[in-house]
Design a protein around this motif. Structure first.
Motif, PDB file in Angstrom:
ATOM      1  N   THR A 164       0.861  -1.178   0.000  1.00 49.00           N
ATOM      2  CA  THR A 164       0.000   0.000   0.000  1.00 49.00           C
ATOM      3  C   THR A 164       0.899   1.229   0.000  1.00 49.00           C
ATOM      4  O   THR A 164       1.858   1.310   0.767  1.00 49.00           O
ATOM      5  N   LEU A 165       0.600   2.167  -0.872  1.00 49.13           N
ATOM      6  CA  LEU A 165       1.400   3.391  -0.930  1.00 49.13           C
ATOM      7  C   LEU A 165       0.535   4.556  -1.358  1.00 49.13           C
ATOM      8  O   LEU A 165      -0.520   4.372  -1.995  1.00 49.13           O
ATOM      9  N   ALA A 166       0.956   5.733  -0.963  1.00 47.97           N
ATOM     10  CA  ALA A 166       0.267   6.967  -1.325  1.00 47.97           C
ATOM     11  C   ALA A 166       1.265   7.925  -1.941  1.00 47.97           C
ATOM     12  O   ALA A 166       2.400   8.045  -1.464  1.00 47.97           O
ATOM     13  N   LEU A 167       0.845   8.600  -3.011  1.00 48.57           N
ATOM     14  CA  LEU A 167       1.695   9.529  -3.745  1.00 48.57           C
ATOM     15  C   LEU A 167       1.082  10.916  -3.723  1.00 48.57           C
ATOM     16  O   LEU A 167      -0.144  11.062  -3.790  1.00 48.57           O
ATOM     17  N   ASP A 168       1.949  11.956  -3.669  1.00 48.92           N
ATOM     18  CA  ASP A 168       1.434  13.318  -3.715  1.00 48.92           C
ATOM     19  C   ASP A 168       1.478  13.857  -5.135  1.00 48.92           C
ATOM     20  O   ASP A 168       1.725  13.123  -6.095  1.00 48.92           O
ATOM     21  N   ASP A 169       1.265  15.170  -5.289  1.00 44.53           N
ATOM     22  CA  ASP A 169       1.159  15.750  -6.624  1.00 44.53           C
ATOM     23  C   ASP A 169       2.497  15.872  -7.335  1.00 44.53           C
ATOM     24  O   ASP A 169       2.551  16.286  -8.494  1.00 44.53           O
ATOM     25  N   GLU A 170       3.606  15.517  -6.668  1.00 41.89           N
ATOM     26  CA  GLU A 170       4.914  15.473  -7.306  1.00 41.89           C
ATOM     27  C   GLU A 170       5.461  14.051  -7.335  1.00 41.89           C
ATOM     28  O   GLU A 170       6.662  13.848  -7.521  1.00 41.89           O
ATOM     29  N   MET A 171       4.589  13.082  -7.133  1.00 39.47           N
ATOM     30  CA  MET A 171       4.923  11.660  -7.177  1.00 39.47           C
ATOM     31  C   MET A 171       5.877  11.246  -6.067  1.00 39.47           C
ATOM     32  O   MET A 171       6.575  10.237  -6.170  1.00 39.47           O
ATOM     33  N   ASN A 172       5.921  12.030  -5.002  1.00 35.64           N
ATOM     34  CA  ASN A 172       6.666  11.603  -3.826  1.00 35.64           C
ATOM     35  C   ASN A 172       5.871  10.539  -3.082  1.00 35.64           C
ATOM     36  O   ASN A 172       4.639  10.642  -2.949  1.00 35.64           O
ATOM     37  N   VAL A 173       6.555   9.519  -2.595  1.00 34.52           N
ATOM     38  CA  VAL A 173       5.898   8.483  -1.800  1.00 34.52           C
ATOM     39  C   VAL A 173       5.745   9.007  -0.378  1.00 34.52           C
ATOM     40  O   VAL A 173       6.727   9.173   0.347  1.00 34.52           O
ATOM     41  N   VAL A 174       4.507   9.311   0.020  1.00 34.50           N
ATOM     42  CA  VAL A 174       4.257   9.872   1.352  1.00 34.50           C
ATOM     43  C   VAL A 174       3.810   8.798   2.334  1.00 34.50           C
ATOM     44  O   VAL A 174       3.751   9.048   3.538  1.00 34.50           O
ATOM     45  N   ASP A 175       3.495   7.614   1.830  1.00 38.99           N
ATOM     46  CA  ASP A 175       3.146   6.499   2.703  1.00 38.99           C
ATOM     47  C   ASP A 175       3.466   5.209   1.966  1.00 38.99           C
ATOM     48  O   ASP A 175       3.204   5.098   0.760  1.00 38.99           O
ATOM     49  N   PHE A 176       4.066   4.246   2.666  1.00 37.05           N
ATOM     50  CA  PHE A 176       4.440   2.985   2.038  1.00 37.05           C
ATOM     51  C   PHE A 176       4.419   1.874   3.078  1.00 37.05           C
ATOM     52  O   PHE A 176       4.909   2.051   4.191  1.00 37.05           O
ATOM     53  N   ASP A 177       3.834   0.751   2.693  1.00 36.16           N
ATOM     54  CA  ASP A 177       3.804  -0.383   3.594  1.00 36.16           C
ATOM     55  C   ASP A 177       3.739  -1.667   2.777  1.00 36.16           C
ATOM     56  O   ASP A 177       3.180  -1.682   1.667  1.00 36.16           O
ATOM     57  N   ARG A 178       4.318  -2.716   3.306  1.00 41.30           N
ATOM     58  CA  ARG A 178       4.234  -4.033   2.683  1.00 41.30           C
ATOM     59  C   ARG A 178       3.900  -5.042   3.766  1.00 41.30           C
ATOM     60  O   ARG A 178       4.535  -5.084   4.819  1.00 41.30           O
ATOM     61  N   THR A 179       2.888  -5.863   3.507  1.00 41.54           N
ATOM     62  CA  THR A 179       2.440  -6.833   4.481  1.00 41.54           C
ATOM     63  C   THR A 179       2.102  -8.133   3.772  1.00 41.54           C
ATOM     64  O   THR A 179       1.835  -8.148   2.557  1.00 41.54           O
ATOM     65  N   PRO A 180       2.082  -9.250   4.502  1.00 44.35           N
ATOM     66  CA  PRO A 180       1.586 -10.493   3.904  1.00 44.35           C
ATOM     67  C   PRO A 180       0.147 -10.310   3.474  1.00 44.35           C
ATOM     68  O   PRO A 180      -0.600  -9.495   4.036  1.00 44.35           O
ATOM     69  N   ARG A 181      -0.265 -11.042   2.473  1.00 49.04           N
ATOM     70  CA  ARG A 181      -1.615 -10.894   1.938  1.00 49.04           C
ATOM     71  C   ARG A 181      -2.665 -11.050   3.029  1.00 49.04           C
ATOM     72  O   ARG A 181      -2.631 -11.980   3.822  1.00 49.04           O
ATOM     73  N   SER A 182      -3.588 -10.087   3.065  1.00 50.06           N
ATOM     74  CA  SER A 182      -4.659 -10.096   4.051  1.00 50.06           C
ATOM     75  C   SER A 182      -5.771  -9.235   3.496  1.00 50.06           C
ATOM     76  O   SER A 182      -5.849  -8.964   2.310  1.00 50.06           O
ATOM     77  N   ASP A 183      -6.620  -8.759   4.370  1.00 49.04           N
ATOM     78  CA  ASP A 183      -7.699  -7.873   3.936  1.00 49.04           C
ATOM     79  C   ASP A 183      -7.269  -6.421   4.011  1.00 49.04           C
ATOM     80  O   ASP A 183      -8.011  -5.530   4.417  1.00 49.04           O
ATOM     81  N   THR A 184      -6.006  -6.166   3.616  1.00 54.17           N
ATOM     82  CA  THR A 184      -5.463  -4.809   3.636  1.00 54.17           C
ATOM     83  C   THR A 184      -6.310  -3.897   2.766  1.00 54.17           C
ATOM     84  O   THR A 184      -6.735  -4.259   1.681  1.00 54.17           O
TER      85      THR A 184
END
Length: 330
Positions: free
Chosen positions: A307-327
């Motif tokens: 899961t990741l979130a990008l801003d208006d300049e394509m900066n990664v402002v949030d990033f996470d990696r987890t085993p498959r679940s109901d993320t």
């Protein structure tokens, strides 16, 4: 051929693009670069050595086959010190000179290569036959019937498109070339996402466009002409190397590169274009919010969910990696 372990520190005046083109736009000067390259007269730092092999002035002039000393000296002087370096023992290529030689080699070697054929895979969008073609240093996978994946932002029918040096096709068949192309594309995207141009190491400028009236159910939107509502333009401020792609492709490219570089059992022949398109179609969820712009994505690559979130300049402002679940998308 001379051999020494030291080269002088030089202060280089800035060379503009126009001056560089003018310097290299001469057959004799390119021949000097070719002879020095073929002779191995270059600084070998990137090959794990601090040694310098050189060619003497007289030996270089003999290889170029110019008897006029003034003429030869004139053209050689135009190449120094940016492309050719003069040492106490003779002449060698600078790193810029080596890059010129490598560029020539990269675009050569495939002049008689026939590289246009249908693949065993079918189009993941419509099921029609898929063809791979190579033209003008571009490797393209296209559907023979439908509009493709990018609407009017790419040639009709395009499913995958990447620049690809001709020399790389001389030892690979179409499937191997496509696998290598996917790796190259993912790594190119990763460079851009980190704000680095992979061509010249320049800084990247980014703009993001959103189709606020987007309507698409797997078809190009009537308003923006593509199946994707958010596109990003990432361009080098120096050499203008650029990519314009849907935000989903930038995000999946970054994630794929993260997975590939972290895999100790990396297999260059493993990725397939249809798998990459299937991933983009069915394993990526996107949400867009405004003021400020945030593009949030959930990307599932077995057995991991990113899961990741990008801003208006394509900066990664949030990033996470987890085993498959109901993320859920952030």
């Amino acid at each position: 051929m001379g051999h020494t372990r030291f080269t002088p520190d030089l202060e280089l005046d800035r060379l503009s693009p126009d001056e560089a083109f003018a310097t290299l736009g001469n057959e004799i000067r390119l021949e000097i670069i070719r002879v020095l390259w073929r002779a191995g007269a270059a600084y070998e730092y990137d090959d794990g050595s601090d040694a310098v092999d050189t060619i003497s002035y007289s030996e270089l002039q003999t290889e170029i086959d110019i008897e006029d000393n003034g003429k030869f000296n004139y053209h050689l002087s135009k190449l120094t010190p940016h492309f050719v370096r003069r040492t106490d023992d003779g002449y060698r290529l600078s790193n810029a000179g080596k890059q010129i030689a490598r560029t020539v080699i990269a675009v050569s070697g495939a002049g008689s290569l026939e590289f246009s054929q249908e693949l065993d895979e079918s189009c993941p969008l419509c099921g029609a036959a898929v063809a791979v073609t190579y033209e003008d240093q571009w490797l393209r996978v296209r559907c023979t019937e439908c509009y493709g994946l990018f609407g009017d932002q790419a040639p009709a029918g395009t499913l995958f498109l990447t620049s690809y040096p001709a020399a790389g096709l001389t030892t690979r068949d179409s499937e191997q070339a496509l696998a290598a192309g996917l790796y190259r594309c993912a790594l190119d995207i990763t460079y851009l996402m980190y704000g680095i141009c992979r061509e010249c190491a320049g800084q990247i400028s980014t703009s993001v466009t959103v189709c606020h009236a987007h309507e698409s159910e797997g078809q190009p939107c009537d308003t923006c002409g593509t199946p994707f509502p958010v596109w990003a333009d990432m361009r080098c401020d120096t050499c203008e190397f650029a990519k314009r792609l849907p935000v989903e492709m930038f995000a999946t490219g970054l994630v794929l590169a993260t997975e590939l570089t972290g895999n100790p059992e990396l297999d260059i022949d493993s990725p397939a274009v249809d798998e990459a398109i299937e991933l983009l179609q069915h394993s990526v969820e996107t949400r867009v919010s405004m003021e400020p712009l945030r593009v949030s994505l959930r990307i599932e690559i077995e057995p991991t969910v990113f899961t990741l979130a990008l801003d208006d300049e394509m900066n990664v402002v949030d990033f996470d990696r987890t085993p498959r679940s109901d993320t859920v998308v952030p």
